[in-house]
Enzyme design. Structure first.
Site, PDB file in Angstrom:
ATOM      1  N   ASP A  13      76.302 113.632  14.188  1.00  0.00           N
ATOM      2  CA  ASP A  13      77.727 113.477  14.482  1.00  0.00           C
ATOM      3  C   ASP A  13      78.029 112.016  14.780  1.00  0.00           C
ATOM      4  OD1 ASP A  13      77.969 116.270  14.457  1.00  0.00           O
ATOM      5  OD2 ASP A  13      77.614 116.418  16.624  1.00  0.00           O
ATOM      6  N   LEU A  64      79.796 124.240   8.500  1.00  0.00           N
ATOM      7  CA  LEU A  64      81.184 124.251   7.998  1.00  0.00           C
ATOM      8  C   LEU A  64      82.064 125.239   8.756  1.00  0.00           C
ATOM      9  CD1 LEU A  64      80.710 123.906   4.133  1.00  0.00           C
ATOM     10  CD2 LEU A  64      81.028 122.134   5.866  1.00  0.00           C
ATOM     11  N   LYS A  65      81.459 126.092   9.553  1.00  0.00           N
ATOM     12  CA  LYS A  65      82.207 127.069  10.373  1.00  0.00           C
ATOM     13  C   LYS A  65      83.325 127.727   9.560  1.00  0.00           C
ATOM     14  CE  LYS A  65      81.285 125.210  15.020  1.00  0.00           C
ATOM     15  NZ  LYS A  65      80.574 123.934  14.808  1.00  0.00           N
ATOM     16  N   HIS A  67      85.971 130.160   8.021  1.00  0.00           N
ATOM     17  CA  HIS A  67      86.801 131.216   8.621  1.00  0.00           C
ATOM     18  C   HIS A  67      88.057 131.335   7.760  1.00  0.00           C
ATOM     19  CE1 HIS A  67      88.814 132.893  12.532  1.00  0.00           C
ATOM     20  NE2 HIS A  67      88.947 133.698  11.492  1.00  0.00           N
ATOM     21  N   THR A 122      81.882 126.898  22.381  1.00  0.00           N
ATOM     22  CA  THR A 122      81.589 126.577  23.779  1.00  0.00           C
ATOM     23  C   THR A 122      82.673 125.683  24.396  1.00  0.00           C
ATOM     24  OG1 THR A 122      80.197 124.806  23.027  1.00  0.00           O
ATOM     25  CG2 THR A 122      79.097 126.850  23.586  1.00  0.00           C
ATOM     26  N   GLN A 194      78.794 118.458  32.933  1.00  0.00           N
ATOM     27  CA  GLN A 194      78.390 119.529  32.026  1.00  0.00           C
ATOM     28  C   GLN A 194      77.690 120.626  32.815  1.00  0.00           C
ATOM     29  OE1 GLN A 194      78.456 119.297  28.493  1.00  0.00           O
ATOM     30  NE2 GLN A 194      78.155 117.154  27.951  1.00  0.00           N
ATOM     31  N   ARG A 215      74.116 114.259  20.729  1.00  0.00           N
ATOM     32  CA  ARG A 215      74.103 112.978  21.440  1.00  0.00           C
ATOM     33  C   ARG A 215      72.852 112.725  22.267  1.00  0.00           C
ATOM     34  NH1 ARG A 215      79.757 114.374  23.791  1.00  0.00           N
ATOM     35  NH2 ARG A 215      78.712 116.383  23.512  1.00  0.00           N
TER      36      ARG A 215
HETATM   37  O1  C5P Z   1      76.655 117.842  22.704  1.00  0.00           O
HETATM   38  P1  C5P Z   1      75.889 117.498  21.478  1.00  0.00           P
HETATM   39  O2  C5P Z   1      76.128 116.092  21.006  1.00  0.00           O
HETATM   40  O3  C5P Z   1      74.433 117.839  21.582  1.00  0.00           O
HETATM   41  O4  C5P Z   1      76.484 118.422  20.336  1.00  0.00           O
HETATM   42  C1  C5P Z   1      75.826 118.730  19.147  1.00  0.00           C
HETATM   43  C2  C5P Z   1      76.578 119.797  18.399  1.00  0.00           C
HETATM   44  O5  C5P Z   1      76.616 120.986  19.160  1.00  0.00           O
HETATM   45  C3  C5P Z   1      78.030 119.441  18.099  1.00  0.00           C
HETATM   46  O6  C5P Z   1      78.099 118.967  16.786  1.00  0.00           O
HETATM   47  C4  C5P Z   1      78.771 120.731  18.234  1.00  0.00           C
HETATM   48  O7  C5P Z   1      78.855 121.380  16.977  1.00  0.00           O
HETATM   49  C5  C5P Z   1      77.876 121.570  19.103  1.00  0.00           C
HETATM   50  N1  C5P Z   1      78.356 121.712  20.493  1.00  0.00           N
HETATM   51  C6  C5P Z   1      78.844 122.908  20.930  1.00  0.00           C
HETATM   52  N2  C5P Z   1      79.229 123.067  22.228  1.00  0.00           N
HETATM   53  C7  C5P Z   1      79.161 122.051  23.085  1.00  0.00           C
HETATM   54  C8  C5P Z   1      78.672 120.831  22.674  1.00  0.00           C
HETATM   55  C9  C5P Z   1      78.278 120.690  21.361  1.00  0.00           C
HETATM   56  O8  C5P Z   1      78.901 123.847  20.161  1.00  0.00           O
HETATM   57  N3  C5P Z   1      79.559 122.236  24.345  1.00  0.00           N
END
Ligand code: C5P
Length: 231
Positions: A13, A64-65, A67, A122, A194, A215
């Site tokens: 990302d 791509l989620k 829907h 989430t 978080q 990240r």
């Molecule tokens: O938070 P992080 O950078 O690890 O996020 C990686 C991926 O996880 C994001 O691309 C997103 O699709 C998903 N994500 C999620 N719920 C969160 C944080 C990230 O589904 N709270």
């Protein structure tokens, strides 16, 4: 690679092509699967998926989620024919027929791909779940998980915090979808905003089969060279 890093999907990302190349040139030998989301796919398209898979010898999680109405989802997946995709995401909230059409398209066009159903995003909190579904997030998760069980989808994407509920429902069912969990941070990361994150070992202990980590890895890629962080 013979450790738990095989079960980590690294989310590419917030990077453009050049940044992805710099990152993968250095670390692809410590990565098994990368997540390509809408951000990169819309910008660079299907050829990019082929290029990343071939150049860096990594497997592809295409996030791509999907829907939409069932026939559109079917045809969208048909358009992915020929791509080396290990996992593709759709929304379970598209309903039973949409999920079944996605699985049928997979069988016809991208046989080796596993279809994963996103449960409750989430980013949605209790009040969002009330606004959208007039229900608690736990009930919404249960209902969506039942769609996963009914349709025999290959796996789900959910917070590791939902896995206890999923496992409870799994007990009455022979089919147990793979559990793929985002929301992961390393114990060393000092995040106080978080509350719903887990470390890799906590999430694996909860029953996660794969973790999606963005990240926490891309901002500190040296962690990839420490298999002990993923135990
Ligand atoms: O938070 P992080 O950078 O690890 O996020 C990686 C991926 O996880 C994001 O691309 C997103 O699709 C998903 N994500 C999620 N719920 C969160 C944080 C990230 O589904 N709270």
């Amino acid at each position: 690679m013979s450790d738990n890093r095989k079960r980590v999907i690294v989310a590419l990302d917030n990077m453009d092509k050049k940044e992805v190349d710099t990152f993968l040139n250095e670390y692809s030998s410590d990565i098994s699967i990368v997540k390509i989301g809408m951000e990169l796919f819309y910008r660079y398209g299907r050829e990019y998926i082929l290029a990343i898979a071939q150049k860096y010898k990594v497997e592809i999680f295409l996030d791509l989620k999907l829907h939409d109405i069932p026939s559109t989802v079917y045809k969208s997946i048909r358009s992915l024919e020929g791509l080396p995709i290990k996992f593709l995401t759709i929304h379970l909230s598209g309903g039973n027929s949409m999920v079944r059409e996605a699985l049928r398209a997979r069988d016809n066009y991208i046989k080796n791909c596993k279809i994963l159903g996103v449960s409750v995003l989430t980013s949605l909190d209790q009040s969002d779940c009330n606004d959208i579904w007039a229900n608690s997030s736990e009930e919404v998760f249960k209902n969506l998980y039942k769609i996963a069980l009914n349709t025999h989808i290959d796996g789900i994407v959910s917070s590791a915090h939902e896995l206890e509920v999923a496992q409870h429902l799994d007990k009455n069912d022979k089919n147990t979808p793979l559990k793929v969990c985002p929301g992961i941070k390393f114990a060393t990361t000092n995040d106080n905003d978080q509350q719903r994150v887990m470390t890799p070992s906590q999430a694996f202990d909860q029953g996660a089969d794969y973790l999606v980590i963005g990240r926490a890895i891309t901002q500190d890629p040296q962690v990839l060279t420490k298999p002990e962080l993923f135990v």
